[in-house]
Structures are given as structure tokens and as C-alpha cells.
Motif scaffolding. Sequence first.
Motif, short mmCIF file in Angstrom:
data_model
loop_
_atom_site.label_atom_id
_atom_site.label_comp_id
_atom_site.label_asym_id
_atom_site.label_seq_id
_atom_site.Cartn_x
_atom_site.Cartn_y
_atom_site.Cartn_z
N ALA A 188 0.79 1.69 -0.79
CA ALA A 188 0.78 1.27 0.75
C ALA A 188 -0.50 1.74 1.31
O ALA A 188 -1.21 0.93 2.18
CB ALA A 188 2.00 1.87 1.35
N ARG A 195 -3.16 -1.09 0.39
CA ARG A 195 -3.19 -2.32 1.12
C ARG A 195 -3.42 -2.19 2.57
O ARG A 195 -4.08 -2.92 3.18
CB ARG A 195 -1.49 -2.94 1.12
CG ARG A 195 -1.34 -3.32 -0.27
CD ARG A 195 0.11 -4.14 -0.16
NE ARG A 195 1.26 -3.14 -0.04
CZ ARG A 195 1.53 -2.13 -1.06
NH1 ARG A 195 1.20 -2.25 -2.25
NH2 ARG A 195 2.72 -1.40 -0.77
N TRP A 196 -3.03 -1.05 3.43
CA TRP A 196 -3.29 -0.68 4.50
C TRP A 196 -4.93 -0.38 4.69
O TRP A 196 -5.50 -0.96 5.59
CB TRP A 196 -2.98 0.78 4.88
CG TRP A 196 -3.54 1.37 6.29
CD1 TRP A 196 -3.16 1.13 7.46
CD2 TRP A 196 -4.41 2.37 6.25
NE1 TRP A 196 -4.01 1.84 8.30
CE2 TRP A 196 -4.73 2.66 7.50
CE3 TRP A 196 -5.13 3.21 5.13
CZ2 TRP A 196 -5.72 3.59 8.11
CZ3 TRP A 196 -5.95 4.18 5.53
CH2 TRP A 196 -6.46 4.39 6.87
N ASP A 223 -6.74 -3.66 4.56
CA ASP A 223 -6.40 -4.42 5.95
C ASP A 223 -7.38 -3.91 7.11
O ASP A 223 -8.24 -4.51 7.55
CB ASP A 223 -4.96 -4.30 6.19
CG ASP A 223 -4.84 -5.12 7.61
OD1 ASP A 223 -4.94 -6.34 7.63
OD2 ASP A 223 -4.35 -4.56 8.65
N SER A 224 -7.38 -2.51 7.14
CA SER A 224 -8.09 -1.87 8.09
C SER A 224 -9.86 -1.97 7.69
O SER A 224 -10.59 -2.02 8.81
CB SER A 224 -7.80 -0.52 8.16
OG SER A 224 -8.29 0.27 6.84
N GLU A 268 1.28 4.13 10.51
CA GLU A 268 0.41 2.88 10.49
C GLU A 268 0.61 2.34 8.98
O GLU A 268 0.64 1.26 8.81
CB GLU A 268 -1.10 3.31 10.84
CG GLU A 268 -0.85 3.36 12.56
CD GLU A 268 -2.43 3.34 12.96
OE1 GLU A 268 -3.35 2.77 12.51
OE2 GLU A 268 -2.83 3.94 14.09
N VAL A 269 0.43 3.39 8.08
CA VAL A 269 0.51 2.88 6.53
C VAL A 269 1.94 2.65 6.11
O VAL A 269 1.90 1.57 5.34
CB VAL A 269 -0.03 3.89 6.09
CG1 VAL A 269 -0.03 3.77 4.32
CG2 VAL A 269 -1.35 4.41 6.16
N ASN A 284 3.72 0.49 7.36
CA ASN A 284 3.95 -0.83 7.48
C ASN A 284 3.61 -1.62 6.48
O ASN A 284 3.81 -3.01 6.40
CB ASN A 284 3.44 -1.21 8.96
CG ASN A 284 3.95 -0.66 10.09
OD1 ASN A 284 5.09 -0.49 10.19
ND2 ASN A 284 3.15 -0.25 11.31
N PHE A 285 2.66 -1.08 5.58
CA PHE A 285 2.10 -1.88 4.62
C PHE A 285 2.90 -1.67 3.14
O PHE A 285 2.43 -2.22 2.11
CB PHE A 285 0.76 -1.41 4.35
CG PHE A 285 -0.02 -1.91 5.39
CD1 PHE A 285 -0.99 -3.00 5.22
CD2 PHE A 285 -0.29 -1.13 6.57
CE1 PHE A 285 -1.67 -3.62 6.23
CE2 PHE A 285 -1.19 -1.59 7.66
CZ PHE A 285 -1.79 -2.84 7.30
N GLU A 288 5.70 -2.18 0.16
CA GLU A 288 6.20 -3.32 -0.43
C GLU A 288 7.74 -3.24 -0.47
O GLU A 288 8.02 -2.05 -0.19
CB GLU A 288 5.57 -3.53 -1.84
CG GLU A 288 4.20 -3.94 -1.75
CD GLU A 288 3.75 -4.06 -3.30
OE1 GLU A 288 4.08 -3.21 -4.28
OE2 GLU A 288 2.79 -4.87 -3.39
#
Length: 187
Positions: free
Chosen positions: A95, A98-99, A102-103, A118-119, A121-122, A124
Motif C-alpha cells: 500500500a 502505491r501511495w 501516487d503522491s 492516507e496510505v 486508502n491504497f 488492495e
Amino acid sequence: MRAYAILRNSIAHNRYLNGQPIAEPREDIVDSILKIERHLEHPLSVLEATSNFDIPQIFSPDDDLGEFLTLVKEKDFSQAPVKTSEGFSLITTNAIARWFADSMETDGGIVDSTPIREVLNFAETGDRLKTVRQPCSTVKAVRILSGTAGEKEEPPAALLVLGKAEQPPQRLVTRSDLALLYSKLEV
């Protein structure tokens, strides 16, 4: 067990010679069968099977991501439980990757001061955490972490064994621990 079943059937169902069975079970075979019976009736609990594991560190959604990354570095862990208002979730290095990707596209992100929420949310679908209460048998843990054919979602990545009331969670068992759990099932 199959070999023992063949032995049993051979003793019980084959002809006798001079009124005596043609085979008799050896003492060590009887002991082995009794050991299997005890193991099946009273399987090892997850806590017993993982007695050398530490009590897991539990994070909150407001903890800084840097705290989890320190755990990753120091303990070589790739996931940890997070206590949320709904129960428990799982923070994983997947996660975070992926975070981070994205960031990096948006603002570069600052890892150390980013809240874990916040992480999360990423994550799977496979980055799930399932909780169980003690006693949880090793067999049950293997079934949960392995999943079963026909399930619509993949099995959870980790199993958090909760303690009694007012106790912290006692163990975190992951899919990578399946080999250990299987070995504890062998008799």
C-alpha cells in the motif's frame, strides 16, 4: 492415516491362520495412531504454534507513516495492524508503494509526517486483516489464510489473534507463516 487404515483393514478383515490374525499392530504404530487422534481432537492453537512470535505492534490511523517504516526496517516486517474506529485494518508495504507512486505524481509527499490513514486508502483487496479470538486452532488459521475454492475474494493477508478483554492483540500471523503452521500440523 491411509497406511494405518490399510493395516487395520488387513488385521480386521483378512483370514486368520490357525485362529490367529495374520498380523498384529506394533506398539510404535499404536502410539503413532493415538498421537494422531490426540492431535485431531485437540489441535495446537495459533498462539501455541507461534509461541516464538512477539506481540504485534498496533498502530493508529493518526500515527506517522515513519513509525511503521521504522518497524519495517528494524524487524523486516511488511505489514502491521492498525486499530481503526471500525475494528482493525492492515498497513502494508504494498500500500505504501502505491501511495508513494501516487503522491510522487502530485506533490512528492513527505513520508515521515504522513498519517497512516492516507496510505490505507491504497490497500488492495488482498491487503485485508481478519481478526479471530482465542482459542483459534492452527487448522482454522490455515483455512482462513489459505482460503477456499469458490470464494469471491482472496484470503486475508494476515490474521490478528485478539487477546482477552483489556489485553492487546496477541499475535499477527501472515500468509508467509503458512509453512510454519502446516509444519505444526504434522505429527
